[in-house]
Design a protein around this motif. Structure first.
Motif, PDB file in Angstrom:
ATOM      1  N   GLN A 206       0.826  -1.201   0.000  1.00  0.00           N
ATOM      2  CA  GLN A 206       0.000   0.000   0.000  1.00  0.00           C
ATOM      3  C   GLN A 206       0.863   1.254   0.000  1.00  0.00           C
ATOM      4  O   GLN A 206       0.612   2.198  -0.756  1.00  0.00           O
ATOM      5  CB  GLN A 206      -0.908  -0.010   1.231  1.00  0.00           C
ATOM      6  CG  GLN A 206      -1.785   1.226   1.362  1.00  0.00           C
ATOM      7  CD  GLN A 206      -2.849   1.051   2.412  1.00  0.00           C
ATOM      8  OE1 GLN A 206      -3.820   0.331   2.206  1.00  0.00           O
ATOM      9  NE2 GLN A 206      -2.669   1.683   3.551  1.00  0.00           N
ATOM     10  N   THR A 207       1.890   1.266   0.834  1.00  0.00           N
ATOM     11  CA  THR A 207       2.781   2.426   0.891  1.00  0.00           C
ATOM     12  C   THR A 207       3.510   2.617  -0.429  1.00  0.00           C
ATOM     13  O   THR A 207       3.652   3.747  -0.914  1.00  0.00           O
ATOM     14  CB  THR A 207       3.802   2.256   2.030  1.00  0.00           C
ATOM     15  OG1 THR A 207       3.086   2.172   3.270  1.00  0.00           O
ATOM     16  CG2 THR A 207       4.761   3.440   2.087  1.00  0.00           C
ATOM     17  N   ALA A 208       3.970   1.519  -1.037  1.00  0.00           N
ATOM     18  CA  ALA A 208       4.663   1.619  -2.321  1.00  0.00           C
ATOM     19  C   ALA A 208       3.750   2.193  -3.389  1.00  0.00           C
ATOM     20  O   ALA A 208       4.177   3.011  -4.213  1.00  0.00           O
ATOM     21  CB  ALA A 208       5.176   0.241  -2.740  1.00  0.00           C
ATOM     22  N   TYR A 209       2.488   1.783  -3.368  1.00  0.00           N
ATOM     23  CA  TYR A 209       1.529   2.311  -4.346  1.00  0.00           C
ATOM     24  C   TYR A 209       1.335   3.806  -4.152  1.00  0.00           C
ATOM     25  O   TYR A 209       1.350   4.583  -5.116  1.00  0.00           O
ATOM     26  CB  TYR A 209       0.192   1.581  -4.213  1.00  0.00           C
ATOM     27  CG  TYR A 209      -0.903   2.222  -5.027  1.00  0.00           C
ATOM     28  CD1 TYR A 209      -0.978   2.004  -6.390  1.00  0.00           C
ATOM     29  CD2 TYR A 209      -1.828   3.069  -4.429  1.00  0.00           C
ATOM     30  CE1 TYR A 209      -1.964   2.612  -7.150  1.00  0.00           C
ATOM     31  CE2 TYR A 209      -2.816   3.680  -5.174  1.00  0.00           C
ATOM     32  CZ  TYR A 209      -2.877   3.448  -6.536  1.00  0.00           C
ATOM     33  OH  TYR A 209      -3.847   4.062  -7.277  1.00  0.00           O
ATOM     34  N   ARG A 210       1.175   4.218  -2.910  1.00  0.00           N
ATOM     35  CA  ARG A 210       0.956   5.637  -2.635  1.00  0.00           C
ATOM     36  C   ARG A 210       2.169   6.468  -3.039  1.00  0.00           C
ATOM     37  O   ARG A 210       2.029   7.577  -3.565  1.00  0.00           O
ATOM     38  CB  ARG A 210       0.632   5.835  -1.154  1.00  0.00           C
ATOM     39  CG  ARG A 210      -0.751   5.294  -0.762  1.00  0.00           C
ATOM     40  CD  ARG A 210      -0.957   5.315   0.741  1.00  0.00           C
ATOM     41  NE  ARG A 210      -2.325   4.919   1.087  1.00  0.00           N
ATOM     42  CZ  ARG A 210      -2.737   4.675   2.325  1.00  0.00           C
ATOM     43  NH1 ARG A 210      -1.880   4.784   3.330  1.00  0.00           N
ATOM     44  NH2 ARG A 210      -3.992   4.336   2.556  1.00  0.00           N
ATOM     45  N   ARG A 211       3.366   5.954  -2.804  1.00  0.00           N
ATOM     46  CA  ARG A 211       4.572   6.693  -3.189  1.00  0.00           C
ATOM     47  C   ARG A 211       4.698   6.782  -4.706  1.00  0.00           C
ATOM     48  O   ARG A 211       5.214   7.781  -5.231  1.00  0.00           O
ATOM     49  CB  ARG A 211       5.816   6.039  -2.570  1.00  0.00           C
ATOM     50  CG  ARG A 211       5.922   6.281  -1.063  1.00  0.00           C
ATOM     51  CD  ARG A 211       7.298   5.928  -0.542  1.00  0.00           C
ATOM     52  NE  ARG A 211       7.403   6.197   0.893  1.00  0.00           N
ATOM     53  CZ  ARG A 211       7.664   7.383   1.433  1.00  0.00           C
ATOM     54  NH1 ARG A 211       7.842   8.432   0.641  1.00  0.00           N
ATOM     55  NH2 ARG A 211       7.743   7.549   2.736  1.00  0.00           N
ATOM     56  N   LEU A 212       4.252   5.764  -5.409  1.00  0.00           N
ATOM     57  CA  LEU A 212       4.263   5.825  -6.868  1.00  0.00           C
ATOM     58  C   LEU A 212       3.350   6.941  -7.353  1.00  0.00           C
ATOM     59  O   LEU A 212       3.714   7.725  -8.249  1.00  0.00           O
ATOM     60  CB  LEU A 212       3.815   4.484  -7.447  1.00  0.00           C
ATOM     61  CG  LEU A 212       3.615   4.441  -8.968  1.00  0.00           C
ATOM     62  CD1 LEU A 212       4.919   4.751  -9.691  1.00  0.00           C
ATOM     63  CD2 LEU A 212       3.064   3.084  -9.392  1.00  0.00           C
ATOM     64  N   ILE A 213       2.157   7.040  -6.765  1.00  0.00           N
ATOM     65  CA  ILE A 213       1.226   8.111  -7.125  1.00  0.00           C
ATOM     66  C   ILE A 213       1.858   9.468  -6.826  1.00  0.00           C
ATOM     67  O   ILE A 213       1.775  10.405  -7.622  1.00  0.00           O
ATOM     68  CB  ILE A 213      -0.099   7.957  -6.354  1.00  0.00           C
ATOM     69  CG1 ILE A 213      -0.792   6.658  -6.740  1.00  0.00           C
ATOM     70  CG2 ILE A 213      -1.017   9.149  -6.614  1.00  0.00           C
ATOM     71  CD1 ILE A 213      -1.088   6.526  -8.211  1.00  0.00           C
ATOM     72  N   HIS A 214       2.507   9.570  -5.671  1.00  0.00           N
ATOM     73  CA  HIS A 214       3.134  10.837  -5.293  1.00  0.00           C
ATOM     74  C   HIS A 214       4.227  11.218  -6.282  1.00  0.00           C
ATOM     75  O   HIS A 214       4.366  12.399  -6.656  1.00  0.00           O
ATOM     76  CB  HIS A 214       3.714  10.720  -3.884  1.00  0.00           C
ATOM     77  CG  HIS A 214       4.292  11.994  -3.360  1.00  0.00           C
ATOM     78  ND1 HIS A 214       5.641  12.274  -3.408  1.00  0.00           N
ATOM     79  CD2 HIS A 214       3.702  13.086  -2.796  1.00  0.00           C
ATOM     80  CE1 HIS A 214       5.859  13.469  -2.884  1.00  0.00           C
ATOM     81  NE2 HIS A 214       4.710  13.988  -2.505  1.00  0.00           N
ATOM     82  N   LYS A 215       5.001  10.260  -6.731  1.00  0.00           N
ATOM     83  CA  LYS A 215       6.058  10.536  -7.699  1.00  0.00           C
ATOM     84  C   LYS A 215       5.469  11.016  -9.022  1.00  0.00           C
ATOM     85  O   LYS A 215       5.981  11.957  -9.645  1.00  0.00           O
ATOM     86  CB  LYS A 215       6.895   9.287  -7.918  1.00  0.00           C
ATOM     87  CG  LYS A 215       8.092   9.504  -8.837  1.00  0.00           C
ATOM     88  CD  LYS A 215       8.906   8.225  -8.978  1.00  0.00           C
ATOM     89  CE  LYS A 215      10.123   8.452  -9.859  1.00  0.00           C
ATOM     90  NZ  LYS A 215      10.927   7.205 -10.022  1.00  0.00           N
ATOM     91  N   GLU A 216       4.369  10.384  -9.462  1.00  0.00           N
ATOM     92  CA  GLU A 216       3.713  10.811 -10.699  1.00  0.00           C
ATOM     93  C   GLU A 216       3.158  12.220 -10.550  1.00  0.00           C
ATOM     94  O   GLU A 216       3.273  13.053 -11.458  1.00  0.00           O
ATOM     95  CB  GLU A 216       2.604   9.833 -11.063  1.00  0.00           C
ATOM     96  CG  GLU A 216       3.109   8.459 -11.466  1.00  0.00           C
ATOM     97  CD  GLU A 216       1.991   7.462 -11.726  1.00  0.00           C
ATOM     98  OE1 GLU A 216       2.293   6.366 -12.213  1.00  0.00           O
ATOM     99  OE2 GLU A 216       0.814   7.788 -11.440  1.00  0.00           O
ATOM    100  N   HIS A 217       2.551  12.508  -9.390  1.00  0.00           N
ATOM    101  CA  HIS A 217       2.048  13.852  -9.123  1.00  0.00           C
ATOM    102  C   HIS A 217       3.183  14.875  -9.193  1.00  0.00           C
ATOM    103  O   HIS A 217       3.014  15.974  -9.727  1.00  0.00           O
ATOM    104  CB  HIS A 217       1.431  13.920  -7.723  1.00  0.00           C
ATOM    105  CG  HIS A 217       0.074  13.313  -7.614  1.00  0.00           C
ATOM    106  ND1 HIS A 217      -0.491  12.968  -6.405  1.00  0.00           N
ATOM    107  CD2 HIS A 217      -0.843  12.991  -8.561  1.00  0.00           C
ATOM    108  CE1 HIS A 217      -1.694  12.454  -6.610  1.00  0.00           C
ATOM    109  NE2 HIS A 217      -1.934  12.468  -7.906  1.00  0.00           N
TER     110      HIS A 217
END
Length: 261
Positions: A206-217
């Motif tokens: 879950q944390t890895a997914y959220r960090r991926l979204i943050h990087k894309e943002h």
């Protein structure tokens, strides 16, 4: 103006420089006022159909600025708790506390989310490009603040859904075309479908997914800050197309289809 991104705050590359302390305080005040009003509504102090106190009354009651009140009310609108009637005031809706959901995502809901993502993609690509060209300094700083809030949610192991939507709303607002905002408001329940698009319940996933979204943002935010219309469009396209791919992968997993079989 908030500091520029790219400082070595985190070795994993997902960091963002801290925004000014005043901005963090403003975000905290918004959250506090929103939660107090939410508690009052769900606790029955305000019944469905009741009009909330005016902006001026709320600023006096909570000891905050009108900007904080407006942002808190916007959050309540996202929650489906109130509606703002032009010239009449803020009215409480027939709010219902959602029932606890199963940990297994609903395939029908995911399909609906995919439909919204498909419609969002061309609109938000355009919005990102226009924001890069048209954003004011205040709007640029609002985008920084919203992006920083996503990271704070990740670090606190909280859902990023609300902060994610706020960031996309800030970008839409920076187009200075109100129709972009209206679209996201109309579809706010599905605009940011789920903050966890991974199979299972592993916290690390879950944390890895959220960090991926943050990087894309971050790629979108930096391009907008640089006034890079082409880069902002490309970054938003990568983000939303990536979201569609992740949703389709999850949908296949839920239906027992293994792409590698």
């Amino acid at each position: 103006m908030a500091e520029r991104f790219g400082s070595p705050r985190e070795a994993d590359g997902f960091g963002v420089s801290q925004v000014k302390s005043g901005a963090r305080g403003s975000v905290s005040l918004v959250a506090q006022v929103r939660e107090r009003l939410r508690s009052d509504i769900l606790g029955g102090q305000y019944a469905p159909g009741d009009r909330l106190p005016s902006e001026i009354e709320l600023t006096e009651t909570h000891g905050v600025s009108r900007t904080v009140i407006r942002e808190a009310v916007t959050g309540l609108r996202y929650d489906g708790l109130v509606e703002v009637r032009q010239g009449a005031g803020i009215f409480v809706l027939n709010a219902k506390i959602p029932a606890p959901s199963s940990s297994r995502p609903d395939t029908a809901r995911i399909s609906s989310d995919l439909e919204v993502l498909e419609v969002r993609t061309p609109l938000e690509i355009e919005a990102a490009g226009l924001a890069a060209l048209r954003r004011s300094p205040a709007q640029e700083e609002a985008i920084f603040d919203c992006h920083a809030q996503v990271l704070r949610c990740i670090e606190a192991n909280e859902s990023i859904r609300e902060a994610d939507l706020a960031l996309h709303m800030a970008i839409a607002a920076a187009t200075n075309n109100p129709l972009f905002i209206e679209f996201l408001r109309a579809h706010s329940a599905s605009a940011i479908p789920q903050s966890k698009i991974v199979a299972g319940n592993e916290a690390a996933d879950q944390t890895a997914y959220r960090r991926l979204i943050h990087k894309e943002h971050q790629a979108v935010v930096v391009a907008i800050s640089d006034g890079d219309e082409k880069g902002a469009r490309a970054a938003m396209q990568d983000h939303l197309r990536g979201s569609q791919i992740r949703y389709r992968d999850l949908l296949r997993d839920l239906r027992g289809l293994n792409a590698h079989a």
